[in-house]
Scaffold this motif. Structure first.
Motif, PDB file in Angstrom:
ATOM      1  N   LEU A 187     101.830  28.930  31.041  1.00 49.08           N
ATOM      2  CA  LEU A 187     100.683  28.524  30.056  1.00 49.08           C
ATOM      3  C   LEU A 187      99.378  28.490  30.245  1.00 49.08           C
ATOM      4  CD1 LEU A 187     103.218  25.947  28.483  1.00 49.08           C
ATOM      5  CD2 LEU A 187     102.839  28.004  27.501  1.00 49.08           C
ATOM      6  N   THR A 188      99.103  28.373  31.687  1.00 49.49           N
ATOM      7  CA  THR A 188      97.682  28.211  32.078  1.00 49.49           C
ATOM      8  C   THR A 188      97.080  29.640  32.306  1.00 49.49           C
ATOM      9  OG1 THR A 188      98.233  27.347  34.217  1.00 49.49           O
ATOM     10  CG2 THR A 188      97.703  25.824  32.469  1.00 49.49           C
ATOM     11  N   ARG A 189      97.895  30.636  32.382  1.00 50.21           N
ATOM     12  CA  ARG A 189      97.755  32.011  32.710  1.00 50.21           C
ATOM     13  C   ARG A 189      97.405  32.138  34.232  1.00 50.21           C
ATOM     14  NH1 ARG A 189      94.985  35.091  27.547  1.00 50.21           N
ATOM     15  NH2 ARG A 189      96.618  35.048  26.312  1.00 50.21           N
ATOM     16  N   GLY A 190      98.243  31.649  34.993  1.00 57.28           N
ATOM     17  CA  GLY A 190      98.064  31.609  36.491  1.00 57.28           C
ATOM     18  C   GLY A 190      97.566  30.547  37.370  1.00 57.28           C
ATOM     19  N   LYS A 191      97.196  29.339  36.749  1.00 55.14           N
ATOM     20  CA  LYS A 191      96.628  28.359  37.230  1.00 55.14           C
ATOM     21  C   LYS A 191      97.978  27.533  38.071  1.00 55.14           C
ATOM     22  CE  LYS A 191      92.353  27.565  34.851  1.00 55.14           C
ATOM     23  NZ  LYS A 191      92.087  28.963  34.758  1.00 55.14           N
ATOM     24  N   ARG A 192      98.019  27.649  39.239  1.00 57.33           N
ATOM     25  CA  ARG A 192      99.211  26.924  40.188  1.00 57.33           C
ATOM     26  C   ARG A 192      98.482  25.411  40.606  1.00 57.33           C
ATOM     27  NH1 ARG A 192     104.070  28.941  40.213  1.00 57.33           N
ATOM     28  NH2 ARG A 192     104.341  31.315  39.716  1.00 57.33           N
ATOM     29  N   ILE A 193      99.529  24.614  40.982  1.00 55.76           N
ATOM     30  CA  ILE A 193      99.230  23.257  41.793  1.00 55.76           C
ATOM     31  C   ILE A 193      98.805  23.689  42.891  1.00 55.76           C
ATOM     32  CG2 ILE A 193     100.116  21.233  42.629  1.00 55.76           C
ATOM     33  CD1 ILE A 193     101.584  20.925  39.959  1.00 55.76           C
ATOM     34  N   ASN A 194      97.685  23.324  43.294  1.00 55.65           N
ATOM     35  CA  ASN A 194      97.169  23.280  44.807  1.00 55.65           C
ATOM     36  C   ASN A 194      97.537  22.514  45.613  1.00 55.65           C
ATOM     37  OD1 ASN A 194      95.445  21.265  44.640  1.00 55.65           O
ATOM     38  ND2 ASN A 194      93.583  22.314  44.213  1.00 55.65           N
TER      39      ASN A 194
ATOM     40  N   LYS B  62      96.384  20.163  46.928  1.00 53.71           N
ATOM     41  CA  LYS B  62      96.137  18.705  46.523  1.00 53.71           C
ATOM     42  C   LYS B  62      96.878  18.308  45.257  1.00 53.71           C
ATOM     43  CE  LYS B  62      91.467  19.021  48.904  1.00 53.71           C
ATOM     44  NZ  LYS B  62      90.072  19.008  48.631  1.00 53.71           N
ATOM     45  N   GLY B  63      97.601  19.087  44.621  1.00 50.59           N
ATOM     46  CA  GLY B  63      98.235  18.600  43.526  1.00 50.59           C
ATOM     47  C   GLY B  63      97.542  18.748  42.349  1.00 50.59           C
ATOM     48  N   ILE B  64      96.483  19.616  42.150  1.00 46.34           N
ATOM     49  CA  ILE B  64      95.454  19.737  41.053  1.00 46.34           C
ATOM     50  C   ILE B  64      95.817  21.169  40.672  1.00 46.34           C
ATOM     51  CG2 ILE B  64      93.139  19.953  40.230  1.00 46.34           C
ATOM     52  CD1 ILE B  64      92.649  18.153  42.708  1.00 46.34           C
ATOM     53  N   ARG B  65      95.922  21.331  39.354  1.00 38.77           N
ATOM     54  CA  ARG B  65      96.369  22.542  38.771  1.00 38.77           C
ATOM     55  C   ARG B  65      95.008  23.257  38.084  1.00 38.77           C
ATOM     56  NH1 ARG B  65     100.582  24.906  37.283  1.00 38.77           N
ATOM     57  NH2 ARG B  65     101.818  22.791  37.190  1.00 38.77           N
ATOM     58  N   GLY B  66      94.060  22.437  37.868  1.00 43.44           N
ATOM     59  CA  GLY B  66      92.977  23.228  37.277  1.00 43.44           C
ATOM     60  C   GLY B  66      93.228  23.637  35.869  1.00 43.44           C
ATOM     61  N   GLY B  67      94.031  23.397  35.055  1.00 48.12           N
ATOM     62  CA  GLY B  67      94.303  23.729  33.674  1.00 48.12           C
ATOM     63  C   GLY B  67      95.409  23.039  33.073  1.00 48.12           C
ATOM     64  N   ASP B  68      95.279  22.973  31.777  1.00 44.93           N
ATOM     65  CA  ASP B  68      96.266  22.241  31.075  1.00 44.93           C
ATOM     66  C   ASP B  68      96.861  23.116  30.247  1.00 44.93           C
ATOM     67  OD1 ASP B  68      97.493  20.496  29.522  1.00 44.93           O
ATOM     68  OD2 ASP B  68      96.007  19.141  29.123  1.00 44.93           O
ATOM     69  N   GLY B  69      98.343  23.365  30.523  1.00 43.39           N
ATOM     70  CA  GLY B  69      99.200  24.039  29.588  1.00 43.39           C
ATOM     71  C   GLY B  69      99.473  23.770  28.229  1.00 43.39           C
ATOM     72  N   ARG B  70      99.065  22.720  27.880  1.00 45.19           N
ATOM     73  CA  ARG B  70      98.948  22.064  26.562  1.00 45.19           C
ATOM     74  C   ARG B  70      97.742  22.669  25.681  1.00 45.19           C
ATOM     75  NH1 ARG B  70      98.721  15.819  27.659  1.00 45.19           N
ATOM     76  NH2 ARG B  70      97.204  16.717  28.882  1.00 45.19           N
ATOM     77  N   MET B  71      96.770  22.935  26.534  1.00 45.17           N
ATOM     78  CA  MET B  71      95.661  23.469  25.675  1.00 45.17           C
ATOM     79  C   MET B  71      95.400  25.183  25.894  1.00 45.17           C
ATOM     80  SD  MET B  71      94.178  20.973  24.215  1.00 45.17           S
ATOM     81  CE  MET B  71      95.864  20.381  23.984  1.00 45.17           C
TER      82      MET B  71
END
Length: 149
Positions: free
Chosen positions: A87-94, A96-105
C-alpha cells in the motif's frame, strides 16, 4: 534572425490552438493534440473512499480472518508488513522500526487491489502461507524486495 522568426511562428501557432497543446513529431514538425484533460490521469483522490477501503474493507477482513491470540502475533505481523509495503508502494520498515509511509494514505487503486486480494483469499479459504506468499510475491514482482522481519 531566422531562428527568432521561427520561435515567434511557433509561439503564435500555440495561441491558435486553444483547447489543444502543441507537440512536435519525430520529424520535427509541429502538430496539436487534445489538452492534458484528455490524457489518462488518475481520478481525484477521495479521503472517504480511502478510509472505507482501508478500515471497513482490508483491515476489517484481515482482523476477522487472521488467527487471533498472542501466539499468532508474529505471523499476523508478517502479513501486515507485506500489506503495508504494497500500500505504500515499497516502503518497508527499516531497522529503527520506521516505514516512512502510511498505507492508509496510499493510492486508491492499490487499496482496491489489496481488498480484492484479501477477499479472494477469504473466498478460497486460503491459508496464512498462501496469503503471505501472494503478498510477498506481488511486492517482489513490483520491485519492493523482501521484508527484514
Amino acid at each position: 534572425m531566422a531562428k527568432e522568426e521561427e520561435k515567434l511562428r511557433i509561439l503564435a501557432k500555440t495561441d491558435e490552438t486553444k483547447g489543444e497543446q502543441l507537440v512536435f513529431t519525430a520529424e520535427g514538425k509541429a502538430s496539436s493534440q487534445p489538452e492534458i484533460k484528455d490524457f489518462n490521469i488518475p481520478s481525484i483522490e477521495n479521503p472517504e473512499l480511502k478510509f472505507d477501503l482501508y478500515y471497513k474493507g482490508i483491515q476489517r477482513l484481515l482482523i476477522a480472518n487472521l488467527p487471533k491470540g498472542k501466539e499468532h502475533k508474529k505471523s499476523r505481523n508478517y502479513i501486515y508488513e507485506e500489506k503495508n509495503t504494497f500500500l505504500t508502494r515499497g516502503k518497508r520498515i527499516n531497522e529503527k522500526g520506521i516505514r516512512g509511509g502510511d498505507g492508509r494514505m496510499g493510492y486508491i487503486i492499490d487499496a482496491e487491489e489489496m481488498l480484492q486480494i484479501v477477499m479472494d483469499w477469504i473466498m478460497q479459504n486460503g491459508s496464512m502461507v498462501e496469503l503471505y506468499n501472494t503478498l510477498r510475491d506481488l511486492n517482489v514482482q513490483r520491485g519492493h524486495g523482501t521484508s527484514r522481519l
